[in-house]
Design a protein around this motif. Structure first.
Motif, PDB file in Angstrom:
ATOM      1  N   MET A  86       0.859  -1.171   0.000  1.00 52.05           N
ATOM      2  CA  MET A  86       0.000   0.000   0.000  1.00 52.05           C
ATOM      3  C   MET A  86       0.902   1.230   0.000  1.00 52.05           C
ATOM      4  O   MET A  86       2.100   1.137   0.214  1.00 52.05           O
ATOM      5  CB  MET A  86      -0.890   0.007   1.244  1.00 52.05           C
ATOM      6  N   ARG A  87       0.291   2.423  -0.165  1.00 48.54           N
ATOM      7  CA  ARG A  87       1.094   3.647  -0.200  1.00 48.54           C
ATOM      8  C   ARG A  87       1.502   4.100   1.194  1.00 48.54           C
ATOM      9  O   ARG A  87       2.395   4.917   1.327  1.00 48.54           O
ATOM     10  CB  ARG A  87       0.301   4.755  -0.901  1.00 48.54           C
ATOM     11  N   SER A  88       0.840   3.576   2.211  1.00 51.58           N
ATOM     12  CA  SER A  88       1.196   3.956   3.575  1.00 51.58           C
ATOM     13  C   SER A  88       1.960   2.832   4.248  1.00 51.58           C
ATOM     14  O   SER A  88       1.549   1.673   4.194  1.00 51.58           O
ATOM     15  CB  SER A  88      -0.078   4.249   4.368  1.00 51.58           C
ATOM     16  N   ALA A  89       3.053   3.200   4.910  1.00 44.30           N
ATOM     17  CA  ALA A  89       3.866   2.211   5.640  1.00 44.30           C
ATOM     18  C   ALA A  89       3.128   1.647   6.847  1.00 44.30           C
ATOM     19  O   ALA A  89       3.567   0.679   7.448  1.00 44.30           O
ATOM     20  CB  ALA A  89       5.167   2.860   6.088  1.00 44.30           C
ATOM     21  N   LYS A  90       1.982   2.266   7.173  1.00 42.42           N
ATOM     22  CA  LYS A  90       1.227   1.796   8.345  1.00 42.42           C
ATOM     23  C   LYS A  90       0.435   0.526   8.065  1.00 42.42           C
ATOM     24  O   LYS A  90       0.031  -0.169   8.991  1.00 42.42           O
ATOM     25  CB  LYS A  90       0.219   2.863   8.771  1.00 42.42           C
ATOM     26  N   ILE A  91       0.166   0.262   6.806  1.00 42.21           N
ATOM     27  CA  ILE A  91      -0.717  -0.867   6.478  1.00 42.21           C
ATOM     28  C   ILE A  91       0.074  -2.180   6.480  1.00 42.21           C
ATOM     29  O   ILE A  91       1.052  -2.319   5.750  1.00 42.21           O
ATOM     30  CB  ILE A  91      -1.389  -0.658   5.094  1.00 42.21           C
ATOM     31  N   PRO A  92      -0.349  -3.135   7.305  1.00 45.06           N
ATOM     32  CA  PRO A  92       0.416  -4.379   7.450  1.00 45.06           C
ATOM     33  C   PRO A  92       0.136  -5.370   6.320  1.00 45.06           C
ATOM     34  O   PRO A  92      -0.426  -6.442   6.534  1.00 45.06           O
ATOM     35  CB  PRO A  92      -0.063  -4.918   8.804  1.00 45.06           C
ATOM     36  N   PHE A  93       0.514  -5.006   5.113  1.00 37.55           N
ATOM     37  CA  PHE A  93       0.202  -5.863   3.971  1.00 37.55           C
ATOM     38  C   PHE A  93       1.315  -5.783   2.940  1.00 37.55           C
ATOM     39  O   PHE A  93       1.805  -4.708   2.608  1.00 37.55           O
ATOM     40  CB  PHE A  93      -1.114  -5.398   3.332  1.00 37.55           C
ATOM     41  N   ILE A  94       1.675  -6.948   2.415  1.00 35.84           N
ATOM     42  CA  ILE A  94       2.645  -7.013   1.330  1.00 35.84           C
ATOM     43  C   ILE A  94       2.260  -8.210   0.456  1.00 35.84           C
ATOM     44  O   ILE A  94       1.866  -9.255   0.969  1.00 35.84           O
ATOM     45  CB  ILE A  94       4.071  -7.150   1.929  1.00 35.84           C
ATOM     46  N   GLY A  95       2.298  -8.026  -0.863  1.00 30.53           N
ATOM     47  CA  GLY A  95       1.967  -9.129  -1.780  1.00 30.53           C
ATOM     48  C   GLY A  95       3.219  -9.512  -2.547  1.00 30.53           C
ATOM     49  O   GLY A  95       3.592  -8.867  -3.517  1.00 30.53           O
ATOM     50  N   VAL A  96       3.901 -10.530  -2.081  1.00 28.62           N
ATOM     51  CA  VAL A  96       5.218 -10.902  -2.618  1.00 28.62           C
ATOM     52  C   VAL A  96       5.055 -11.794  -3.854  1.00 28.62           C
ATOM     53  O   VAL A  96       4.222 -12.705  -3.861  1.00 28.62           O
ATOM     54  CB  VAL A  96       6.034 -11.656  -1.538  1.00 28.62           C
ATOM     55  N   SER A  97       5.869 -11.537  -4.860  1.00 27.70           N
ATOM     56  CA  SER A  97       5.824 -12.372  -6.060  1.00 27.70           C
ATOM     57  C   SER A  97       6.343 -13.774  -5.727  1.00 27.70           C
ATOM     58  O   SER A  97       7.465 -13.924  -5.226  1.00 27.70           O
ATOM     59  CB  SER A  97       6.708 -11.746  -7.143  1.00 27.70           C
ATOM     60  N   VAL A  98       5.534 -14.780  -6.033  1.00 25.18           N
ATOM     61  CA  VAL A  98       5.955 -16.160  -5.727  1.00 25.18           C
ATOM     62  C   VAL A  98       7.167 -16.564  -6.596  1.00 25.18           C
ATOM     63  O   VAL A  98       7.963 -17.408  -6.196  1.00 25.18           O
ATOM     64  CB  VAL A  98       4.759 -17.142  -5.877  1.00 25.18           C
ATOM     65  N   LYS A  99       7.332 -15.867  -7.734  1.00 19.44           N
ATOM     66  CA  LYS A  99       8.499 -16.142  -8.595  1.00 19.44           C
ATOM     67  C   LYS A  99       9.817 -15.905  -7.863  1.00 19.44           C
ATOM     68  O   LYS A  99      10.861 -16.403  -8.250  1.00 19.44           O
ATOM     69  CB  LYS A  99       8.488 -15.212  -9.812  1.00 19.44           C
ATOM     70  N   LEU A 100       9.748 -15.073  -6.839  1.00 23.81           N
ATOM     71  CA  LEU A 100      10.947 -14.719  -6.083  1.00 23.81           C
ATOM     72  C   LEU A 100      11.317 -15.810  -5.075  1.00 23.81           C
ATOM     73  O   LEU A 100      12.449 -15.866  -4.596  1.00 23.81           O
ATOM     74  CB  LEU A 100      10.599 -13.425  -5.320  1.00 23.81           C
ATOM     75  N   MET A 101      10.340 -16.644  -4.747  1.00 25.62           N
ATOM     76  CA  MET A 101      10.538 -17.643  -3.683  1.00 25.62           C
ATOM     77  C   MET A 101      11.228 -18.867  -4.260  1.00 25.62           C
ATOM     78  O   MET A 101      10.844 -19.369  -5.314  1.00 25.62           O
ATOM     79  CB  MET A 101       9.177 -18.014  -3.071  1.00 25.62           C
ATOM     80  N   LYS A 102      12.257 -19.324  -3.559  1.00 18.10           N
ATOM     81  CA  LYS A 102      13.044 -20.452  -4.067  1.00 18.10           C
ATOM     82  C   LYS A 102      12.559 -21.775  -3.489  1.00 18.10           C
ATOM     83  O   LYS A 102      12.618 -21.990  -2.282  1.00 18.10           O
ATOM     84  CB  LYS A 102      14.523 -20.262  -3.704  1.00 18.10           C
ATOM     85  N   PHE A 103      12.098 -22.635  -4.402  1.00 13.34           N
ATOM     86  CA  PHE A 103      11.671 -23.967  -3.998  1.00 13.34           C
ATOM     87  C   PHE A 103      12.406 -24.991  -4.852  1.00 13.34           C
ATOM     88  O   PHE A 103      12.653 -24.740  -6.033  1.00 13.34           O
ATOM     89  CB  PHE A 103      10.162 -24.137  -4.206  1.00 13.34           C
ATOM     90  N   GLY A 104      12.714 -26.118  -4.248  1.00 11.50           N
ATOM     91  CA  GLY A 104      13.415 -27.167  -4.990  1.00 11.50           C
ATOM     92  C   GLY A 104      12.515 -27.820  -6.034  1.00 11.50           C
ATOM     93  O   GLY A 104      12.984 -28.273  -7.074  1.00 11.50           O
ATOM     94  N   SER A 105      11.206 -27.842  -5.769  1.00 12.06           N
ATOM     95  CA  SER A 105      10.276 -28.505  -6.688  1.00 12.06           C
ATOM     96  C   SER A 105       8.878 -27.960  -6.451  1.00 12.06           C
ATOM     97  O   SER A 105       8.634 -27.257  -5.463  1.00 12.06           O
ATOM     98  CB  SER A 105      10.274 -30.006  -6.397  1.00 12.06           C
ATOM     99  N   GLU A 106       7.966 -28.294  -7.342  1.00 12.43           N
ATOM    100  CA  GLU A 106       6.564 -27.896  -7.184  1.00 12.43           C
ATOM    101  C   GLU A 106       5.996 -28.489  -5.893  1.00 12.43           C
ATOM    102  O   GLU A 106       5.182 -27.871  -5.208  1.00 12.43           O
ATOM    103  CB  GLU A 106       5.725 -28.382  -8.381  1.00 12.43           C
ATOM    104  N   GLN A 107       6.425 -29.701  -5.579  1.00 11.29           N
ATOM    105  CA  GLN A 107       5.957 -30.388  -4.382  1.00 11.29           C
ATOM    106  C   GLN A 107       6.363 -29.619  -3.116  1.00 11.29           C
ATOM    107  O   GLN A 107       5.576 -29.420  -2.203  1.00 11.29           O
ATOM    108  CB  GLN A 107       6.512 -31.830  -4.372  1.00 11.29           C
ATOM    109  N   GLU A 108       7.620 -29.161  -3.133  1.00 13.50           N
ATOM    110  CA  GLU A 108       8.134 -28.402  -1.985  1.00 13.50           C
ATOM    111  C   GLU A 108       7.338 -27.105  -1.816  1.00 13.50           C
ATOM    112  O   GLU A 108       7.017 -26.695  -0.705  1.00 13.50           O
ATOM    113  CB  GLU A 108       9.606 -28.077  -2.248  1.00 13.50           C
ATOM    114  N   LYS A 109       7.006 -26.496  -2.954  1.00 13.81           N
ATOM    115  CA  LYS A 109       6.222 -25.259  -2.927  1.00 13.81           C
ATOM    116  C   LYS A 109       4.827 -25.529  -2.357  1.00 13.81           C
ATOM    117  O   LYS A 109       4.337 -24.787  -1.506  1.00 13.81           O
ATOM    118  CB  LYS A 109       6.122 -24.707  -4.351  1.00 13.81           C
TER     119      LYS A 109
END
Ligand SMILES: [Zn+2]
Ligand SMILES: [Zn+2]
Length: 198
Positions: A100-123
């Motif tokens: 959000m535009r305010s740092a007060k809002i406790p929300f973040i939507g992280v791109s799953v592409k950034l997350m490192k998993f060994g396999s689809e199963q691990e994800k």
């Protein structure tokens, strides 16, 4: 049981980690036109979107995400003046997260592409299946059968309770993208008028 997942951009310059806390996240698939415009802006649709134009997001609290390397390769845009902040890498033009535009809002939507998993199963074991496939009306081609045309209203109570818990526990900070109230880099507004530049 919480689980730490490593984060790394496509080229390996930006690195970090995120804590996956049961009950404190939404694993969603967003087909909205804004996520598609963001991918077009980054000129990287093939690496970002699936065949339907969808992006997978891990929505959680800013406090649970750390960026440990490559902080000087972070940029941010807003598609429109009132739009959310869309953070991305400047090394390989990959999405990092939305806030959000305010740092007060406790929300973040992280791109799953950034997350490192060994396999689809691990994800699948770490994140579970996608909980909501939203904004299917913007799909490229036919809308996937399991998608909602818009955002399912039935999910709103869960989101409200997530936000309240986040505010009570001050899960908005520290955030990898804000220093106090200020953003870590200036945010570029792509369109001040009706015309969205792609
Ligand atoms: Zn979207
Ligand atoms: Zn990179």
């Amino acid at each position: 049981m919480s689980n730490i997942v490593e984060l790394e951009c496509l080229c390996g310059t930006v690195k970090g980690n995120i804590k996956v806390v049961p009950g404190a996240f939404f694993h969603v698939h967003c087909l909205c036109c804004d996520c598609q415009k963001f991918a077009s802006h980054l000129n990287n649709k093939n690496n970002i979107l699936d065949v339907h134009g969808g992006s997978e997001l891990f929505q959680t609290y800013p406090k649970l995400m750390n960026i440990t390397e490559g902080q000087d390769h972070i940029g941010a845009v807003q598609l429109q003046e009132k739009g959310i902040y869309r953070w991305h890498t400047t090394c390989c033009n990959m999405p990092l997260a939305n806030t959000m535009r305010s740092a007060k809002i406790p929300f973040i939507g992280v791109s799953v592409k950034l997350m490192k998993f060994g396999s689809e199963q691990e994800k699948l074991e770490a994140l579970g299946p996608v909980m909501i496939k939203a904004f299917g009306k913007h799909s490229i081609g036919e809308m996937p059968k399991d998608a909602h045309a818009k955002f399912p209203i039935s999910f709103m109570p869960k989101i409200i309770s997530f936000m309240l818990k986040g505010m009570l526990n001050k899960m908005n900070r520290p955030s990898p993208f804000f220093n106090g109230k200020e953003t870590i880099v200036s945010v570029n507004v792509l369109s001040k008028s009706e015309n969205i530049s792609l």
